[in-house]
Design a protein around this motif. Structure first.
Motif, PDB file in Angstrom:
ATOM      1  N   ALA A  91       0.830  -1.206   0.000  1.00 37.19           N
ATOM      2  CA  ALA A  91       0.000   0.000   0.000  1.00 37.19           C
ATOM      3  C   ALA A  91       0.862   1.253   0.000  1.00 37.19           C
ATOM      4  CB  ALA A  91      -0.920  -0.002   1.216  1.00 37.19           C
ATOM      5  N   ARG A  92       1.976   1.213   0.702  1.00 33.29           N
ATOM      6  CA  ARG A  92       2.857   2.375   0.785  1.00 33.29           C
ATOM      7  C   ARG A  92       3.563   2.644  -0.548  1.00 33.29           C
ATOM      8  NH1 ARG A  92       5.250   1.029   5.111  1.00 33.29           N
ATOM      9  NH2 ARG A  92       7.277   0.306   4.403  1.00 33.29           N
ATOM     10  N   PHE A  93       3.939   1.575  -1.270  1.00 33.31           N
ATOM     11  CA  PHE A  93       4.623   1.756  -2.541  1.00 33.31           C
ATOM     12  C   PHE A  93       3.669   2.013  -3.696  1.00 33.31           C
ATOM     13  CE2 PHE A  93       8.335  -0.305  -0.516  1.00 33.31           C
ATOM     14  CZ  PHE A  93       9.328   0.574  -0.947  1.00 33.31           C
ATOM     15  N   SER A  98      -4.737   4.577  -5.422  1.00 32.45           N
ATOM     16  CA  SER A  98      -4.930   3.762  -6.619  1.00 32.45           C
ATOM     17  C   SER A  98      -5.668   2.478  -6.269  1.00 32.45           C
ATOM     18  CB  SER A  98      -3.576   3.409  -7.237  1.00 32.45           C
ATOM     19  OG  SER A  98      -2.833   2.593  -6.331  1.00 32.45           O
ATOM     20  N   LEU A  99      -6.095   1.749  -7.303  1.00 36.45           N
ATOM     21  CA  LEU A  99      -6.736   0.460  -7.080  1.00 36.45           C
ATOM     22  C   LEU A  99      -5.763  -0.536  -6.453  1.00 36.45           C
ATOM     23  CD1 LEU A  99      -8.960  -0.133 -10.249  1.00 36.45           C
ATOM     24  CD2 LEU A  99      -9.721   0.288  -7.902  1.00 36.45           C
ATOM     25  N   ASP A 100      -4.476  -0.439  -6.818  1.00 36.85           N
ATOM     26  CA  ASP A 100      -3.476  -1.310  -6.197  1.00 36.85           C
ATOM     27  C   ASP A 100      -3.401  -1.060  -4.694  1.00 36.85           C
ATOM     28  OD1 ASP A 100      -2.727  -2.679  -8.462  1.00 36.85           O
ATOM     29  OD2 ASP A 100      -1.048  -1.365  -8.929  1.00 36.85           O
ATOM     30  N   ALA A 101      -3.402   0.222  -4.317  1.00 36.06           N
ATOM     31  CA  ALA A 101      -3.373   0.554  -2.893  1.00 36.06           C
ATOM     32  C   ALA A 101      -4.620   0.024  -2.199  1.00 36.06           C
ATOM     33  CB  ALA A 101      -3.257   2.065  -2.706  1.00 36.06           C
ATOM     34  N   GLN A 102      -5.764   0.174  -2.853  1.00 36.63           N
ATOM     35  CA  GLN A 102      -7.010  -0.312  -2.259  1.00 36.63           C
ATOM     36  C   GLN A 102      -6.973  -1.823  -2.073  1.00 36.63           C
ATOM     37  OE1 GLN A 102     -10.661  -0.165  -4.619  1.00 36.63           O
ATOM     38  NE2 GLN A 102     -11.757   0.576  -2.814  1.00 36.63           N
ATOM     39  N   GLY A 123      -9.962  -0.752  10.463  1.00 38.62           N
ATOM     40  CA  GLY A 123      -9.248   0.419   9.953  1.00 38.62           C
ATOM     41  C   GLY A 123      -8.747   0.214   8.535  1.00 38.62           C
ATOM     42  N   ALA A 124      -8.257  -1.002   8.231  1.00 33.10           N
ATOM     43  CA  ALA A 124      -7.755  -1.285   6.886  1.00 33.10           C
ATOM     44  C   ALA A 124      -8.890  -1.249   5.869  1.00 33.10           C
ATOM     45  CB  ALA A 124      -7.054  -2.635   6.862  1.00 33.10           C
ATOM     46  N   TYR A 125     -10.017  -1.862   6.205  1.00 29.76           N
ATOM     47  CA  TYR A 125     -11.153  -1.849   5.273  1.00 29.76           C
ATOM     48  C   TYR A 125     -11.685  -0.428   5.072  1.00 29.76           C
ATOM     49  CZ  TYR A 125     -11.241  -6.888   6.190  1.00 29.76           C
ATOM     50  OH  TYR A 125     -10.915  -8.218   6.322  1.00 29.76           O
ATOM     51  N   ILE A 131     -10.569   5.163  -0.298  1.00 32.55           N
ATOM     52  CA  ILE A 131      -9.963   5.322  -1.618  1.00 32.55           C
ATOM     53  C   ILE A 131     -11.024   5.286  -2.701  1.00 32.55           C
ATOM     54  CG2 ILE A 131      -8.447   4.188  -3.307  1.00 32.55           C
ATOM     55  CD1 ILE A 131      -6.693   3.336  -0.928  1.00 32.55           C
ATOM     56  N   ASP A 132     -11.941   4.336  -2.622  1.00 30.23           N
ATOM     57  CA  ASP A 132     -13.001   4.229  -3.628  1.00 30.23           C
ATOM     58  C   ASP A 132     -14.078   3.300  -3.075  1.00 30.23           C
ATOM     59  OD1 ASP A 132     -14.655   3.854  -5.838  1.00 30.23           O
ATOM     60  OD2 ASP A 132     -12.987   3.827  -7.253  1.00 30.23           O
ATOM     61  N   ASP A 133     -15.277   3.818  -2.903  1.00 27.95           N
ATOM     62  CA  ASP A 133     -16.351   3.004  -2.322  1.00 27.95           C
ATOM     63  C   ASP A 133     -17.249   2.377  -3.375  1.00 27.95           C
ATOM     64  OD1 ASP A 133     -17.789   5.175  -3.235  1.00 27.95           O
ATOM     65  OD2 ASP A 133     -18.603   5.735  -1.272  1.00 27.95           O
ATOM     66  N   ASP A 134     -16.779   2.377  -4.643  1.00 29.28           N
ATOM     67  CA  ASP A 134     -17.604   1.791  -5.694  1.00 29.28           C
ATOM     68  C   ASP A 134     -16.745   1.088  -6.744  1.00 29.28           C
ATOM     69  OD1 ASP A 134     -20.148   1.246  -6.745  1.00 29.28           O
ATOM     70  OD2 ASP A 134     -19.995   2.892  -8.177  1.00 29.28           O
ATOM     71  N   SER A 135     -15.565   0.649  -6.359  1.00 30.84           N
ATOM     72  CA  SER A 135     -14.639   0.028  -7.305  1.00 30.84           C
ATOM     73  C   SER A 135     -14.817  -1.478  -7.337  1.00 30.84           C
ATOM     74  CB  SER A 135     -13.200   0.353  -6.908  1.00 30.84           C
ATOM     75  OG  SER A 135     -12.830  -0.428  -5.781  1.00 30.84           O
ATOM     76  N   GLU A 136     -13.958  -2.160  -8.095  1.00 31.11           N
ATOM     77  CA  GLU A 136     -14.027  -3.616  -8.182  1.00 31.11           C
ATOM     78  C   GLU A 136     -13.658  -4.294  -6.873  1.00 31.11           C
ATOM     79  OE1 GLU A 136     -10.313  -5.268 -10.332  1.00 31.11           O
ATOM     80  OE2 GLU A 136     -10.522  -3.208 -11.061  1.00 31.11           O
ATOM     81  N   HIS A 137     -12.973  -3.587  -5.970  1.00 35.56           N
ATOM     82  CA  HIS A 137     -12.593  -4.162  -4.683  1.00 35.56           C
ATOM     83  C   HIS A 137     -13.523  -3.730  -3.546  1.00 35.56           C
ATOM     84  CE1 HIS A 137      -9.035  -5.365  -6.757  1.00 35.56           C
ATOM     85  NE2 HIS A 137      -8.582  -4.145  -6.891  1.00 35.56           N
TER      86      HIS A 137
END
Length: 249
Positions: A91-93, A98-102, A123-125, A131-137
């Motif tokens: 997540a830091r890198f 981004s979606l990767d961070a999410q 906290g993680a979720y 980051i995005d509450d409507d993405s693929e993740h």
């Protein structure tokens, strides 16, 4: 995930949208992180951090998907502490928000939850959903957040997030199972049965979901149907146990 022989949790974690082994951005043999297995323990939690710290790699030089794959490998061998560290590093890198961070935050939450560190998991979720509450993740984040909140004693919030998971991805069977479980906890058994049926139609044909459906049917006074569903659950469990015996021969 549960160890063989342990009683299964009534409420399993999502096995994850966006974390399949076939995820097309994963590279199984990343050149930046290659380690000589004859010189180090490949599951030594210090190896990854030592390599990155020693080389002082810039963010642009790190393949975040590879870090996520390392974390998933740790999850696969029940090394959850190492997994949390690896996902945090991913997540830091990753590019900010981004979606990767999410994806890294969602998986970090799962690893914390496996350690029963539900505060950290929540906290993680929440960070993933920020980051995005409507993405693929997002559906995975919501359904896992619901579970962590329930374990943490916030049952009303748990149902809210289970409902949100279904709204985001109505074809996510784990989300329907979660929704059914929380509805049963609230005494809304008819709605719970409908949710379990959706989970089953979408491919979640496990003993656990059938057992939860049987319990809800029993509460509705549909004893014969409940017995039939429970018999199917028992058959599935018996077959699973037979496979375990065969695999261990």
């Amino acid at each position: 995930m549960t160890d063989d022989g342990d009683p299964p949790k009534r409420h399993r974690f999502s096995e994850g949208q966006g974390v399949d082994a076939d995820y097309d951005q994963f590279t199984l043999d990343p050149p930046e992180l290659k380690v000589d297995p004859t010189k180090v323990d490949p599951v030594d939690s210090r190896v990854l951090s030592d390599i990155l710290d020693r080389r002082n790699i810039d963010r642009d030089d790190v393949e975040v998907g590879d870090l996520i794959e390392v974390g998933l490998s740790y999850m696969g061998i029940n090394r959850f502490e190492e997994a949390t560290e690896t996902f945090e590093r991913a997540a830091r890198f990753a590019e900010e928000d981004s979606l990767d961070a999410q994806e890294a935050w969602v998986n970090k939450g799962v690893a914390h939850a496996e350690l029963e560190e539900y505060d950290e998991a929540i906290g993680a979720y929440q960070e993933a959903l920020r980051i995005d509450d409507d993405s693929e993740h997002a559906a995975s984040a919501e359904t896992n957040l619901a579970y962590a909140l329930w374990e943490y004693g916030h049952t009303e919030q748990a149902l809210e997030h289970a409902e949100r998971a279904v709204e985001i991805d109505p074809r996510f069977p784990q989300a329907w199972y979660n929704r059914g479980f929380f509805l049963s906890e609230r005494g809304l058994f008819e709605d719970a049965v409908n949710a379990f049926d959706n989970a089953i139609r979408l491919g979640m044909r496990s003993a656990e979901v059938l057992e939860e459906k049987a319990l809800a049917l029993e509460e509705l006074g549909e004893s014969e149907e409940a017995e039939r569903v429970q018999e199917r659950a028992d058959e599935l469990r018996e077959k699973r146990e037979e496979r375990l015996v065969e695999d261990n021969k």
